[in-house]
Write an enzyme that holds these catalytic residues in place. Structure first.
Site, mmCIF file in Angstrom:
data_model
loop_
_atom_site.group_PDB
_atom_site.id
_atom_site.type_symbol
_atom_site.label_atom_id
_atom_site.label_comp_id
_atom_site.label_asym_id
_atom_site.label_seq_id
_atom_site.Cartn_x
_atom_site.Cartn_y
_atom_site.Cartn_z
ATOM 1 N N SER A 47 2.459 11.637 -6.291
ATOM 2 C CA SER A 47 2.030 12.431 -5.141
ATOM 3 C C SER A 47 2.541 11.747 -3.882
ATOM 4 C CB SER A 47 0.503 12.525 -5.112
ATOM 5 O OG SER A 47 0.102 13.396 -4.083
ATOM 6 N N GLU A 48 3.127 12.534 -2.975
ATOM 7 C CA GLU A 48 3.836 11.972 -1.824
ATOM 8 C C GLU A 48 2.978 11.045 -0.970
ATOM 9 O OE1 GLU A 48 5.005 15.582 0.115
ATOM 10 O OE2 GLU A 48 3.115 15.790 1.180
ATOM 11 N N ASN A 49 1.643 11.249 -0.987
ATOM 12 C CA ASN A 49 0.771 10.397 -0.182
ATOM 13 C C ASN A 49 0.476 9.052 -0.841
ATOM 14 O OD1 ASN A 49 -0.631 12.206 -1.964
ATOM 15 N ND2 ASN A 49 -2.563 11.539 -1.086
ATOM 16 N N GLY A 50 1.326 8.641 -1.775
ATOM 17 C CA GLY A 50 1.259 7.266 -2.265
ATOM 18 C C GLY A 50 0.526 7.064 -3.566
ATOM 19 N N SER A 89 6.379 5.347 -1.011
ATOM 20 C CA SER A 89 6.264 6.608 -1.739
ATOM 21 C C SER A 89 7.510 7.467 -1.529
ATOM 22 C CB SER A 89 5.022 7.365 -1.266
ATOM 23 O OG SER A 89 4.911 8.583 -1.961
#
Lengths: 213, 226
Positions: A47-50, A89
């Protein structure tokens, strides 16, 4: 013409994700794909938020407010999962470490162009998020979307009318009517059609030629 | 003795000037330094350029700062979230400037600023309207666009633990933009849920080393975030 519903589309795409891939799912129908990859098939969701190793949504009484996906919905972390900051990320994304990204789209063109972030050059406050990073950086980009707009216009087209997210990036499109590879120099090639549909029917709502393998 | 821990929000906000570029951590509500934003509203600095992934929600926090007319420009990747009503009103009325930046480019621009890299090339946005007017070069047969470092005068970050040297840890996906923003600003202010004694944080597990942090303030975020 009906074909798959959204769950059916997500389930169809999920069949094609092999064990071992690292996969980023976009917001909307793409997020649903995760529900159809069985937990025993080890696919690592990013997930792009890490988050690397994201798990399914928690039960209502197990929600952790600190743990959300790209759509800001509560999720879980699988054993082996880890957290990182945003630059790391997106290094995973932009550095070509993600095997597959699945995005929704307004339009996909026969040359693989994708438009999914703004509906005109003068969109009131367009929102790009991570779409351009994913389009340019993932090893493969698959799109999952309805075959036509709500008013029946084709979303598989010769050339995108909306501002591009990434040129020549899409490798495969999953719609309610079927699965289509994007083959350089050729265009859309039918992989399979939803049960009960004919090529002629699907071609009639497609804005570019459909080729057979 | 080095002691970056401050006891009041007034001390935390001291010296923030009009016209500052303020980096604000968080991804939606998670990892967002709500109490520091409230303190900035109280402090009064105006004509601000705010850098945040989203353009605020409802009428509190960043949205309130904008509604009060204190934000000249917002730099973000995703302004059109559900609930970003204030931003959309101001934007339609032409009262706020918007710079839209792909999310990874935004993070990397700040990481670059913190690392002393003035600009870099990326494939993100090549062939799109967001690459208009930017220098492009080809490396190994692929086109890339040049992006400039994005430096802040101030960073407001939200962390889980902090000590008096400014070492920070973050809680699960609350990390997001906070570490890159902490390294990209001249004055980095961290609100932390827990103050730890020096030496109490496991050195191998410090996420943001204290060198990037100027002030630390304890904030009790309440039972929902405990």
């Amino acid at each position: 013409m009906q074909g798959f519903d959204r769950k059916g589309m997500a389930a169809r795409l999920a069949q094609d994700i092999p064990e071992g891939w690292i996969v980023n799912l976009g917001i909307g129908i793409p997020t649903m794909v995760g529900d159809y990859v069985p937990l025993e098939r080890e696919v690592i969701f990013h997930s792009e938020n890490g988050i690397l190793g994201m798990g399914p949504a928690p039960a209502a009484d197990k929600v952790d407010p600190w743990l959300v996906n790209a759509g800001k919905q509560p999720v879980t972390l699988r054993p082996g999962g880890s957290y990182c900051h945003h630059a790391d990320s997106f290094a995973m994304i932009r550095g070509g470490h993600i095997d597959l990204c699945v995005l929704g789209a307004f339009e996909v063109a026969a040359n693989g162009d994708i438009a999914n972030w703004a509906t005109s050059e003068n969109d009131t406050a367009p929102a790009v998020g991570g779409a351009m990073d994913l389009g340019a950086g993932a090893k493969r980009l698959w799109v999952i979307m309805e075959h036509t707009t709500k008013d029946g216009r084709p979303k598989l087209v010769e050339q995108c009318g909306y501002p591009l997210t990434t040129p020549a990036a899409v490798k495969r499109v999953y719609t309610n009517l079927g699965v289509f590879d994007v083959v350089p120099g050729k265009g859309f090639v039918v992989v399979d059609l939803a049960p009960g549909l004919t090529l002629e029917q699907v071609q009639s709502v497609t804005g570019a030629p459909l080729h057979t393998q | 003795m080095i002691n970056k821990i401050v006891q009041s929000m007034a001390d935390a906000m001291a010296g923030i000037k009009d016209g500052s570029t303020v980096l604000i951590g968080g991804f939606g509500a998670v990892g967002q330094p709500d109490q520091l934003i409230e303190a900035l509203i109280e402090q009064g600095a105006k004509d601000l350029v705010c850098v945040a992934n989203n353009a605020g929600n409802g009428r509190v926090g960043l949205a309130k700062l904008m509604e009060l007319g204190r934000v000249r420009k917002i730099i973000c990747s995703f302004p059109r979230s559900a609930g970003s009503v204030v931003f959309e009103e101001l934007y339609r009325a032409g009262k706020i400037e918007l710079e839209i930046v792909p999310q990874g480019t935004m993070a990397e621009r700040m990481r670059a600023a913190g690392a002393g890299v003035p600009a870099f090339f990326t494939a993100t946005s090549v062939g799109t309207i967001l690459a208009h007017g930017k220098e492009e070069r080809e490396f190994n047969g692929r086109r890339y666009v040049m992006e400039h470092a994005l430096k802040g005068d101030v960073a407001l970050v939200e962390a889980w633990e902090g000590d008096r040297w400014g070492n920070l840890t973050y809680r699960s996906s609350g990390r997001n933009f906070n570490p890159v923003m902490a390294m990209a600003a001249d004055l980095t202010i961290a609100q932390v849920s827990h103050i730890r004694e020096l030496g109490e944080l496991v050195p191998e597990n410090v996420h943001t080393p204290g060198i990037f942090v100027n002030r630390v303030i304890h904030v009790d975020r309440g039972p929902a975030w405990a």
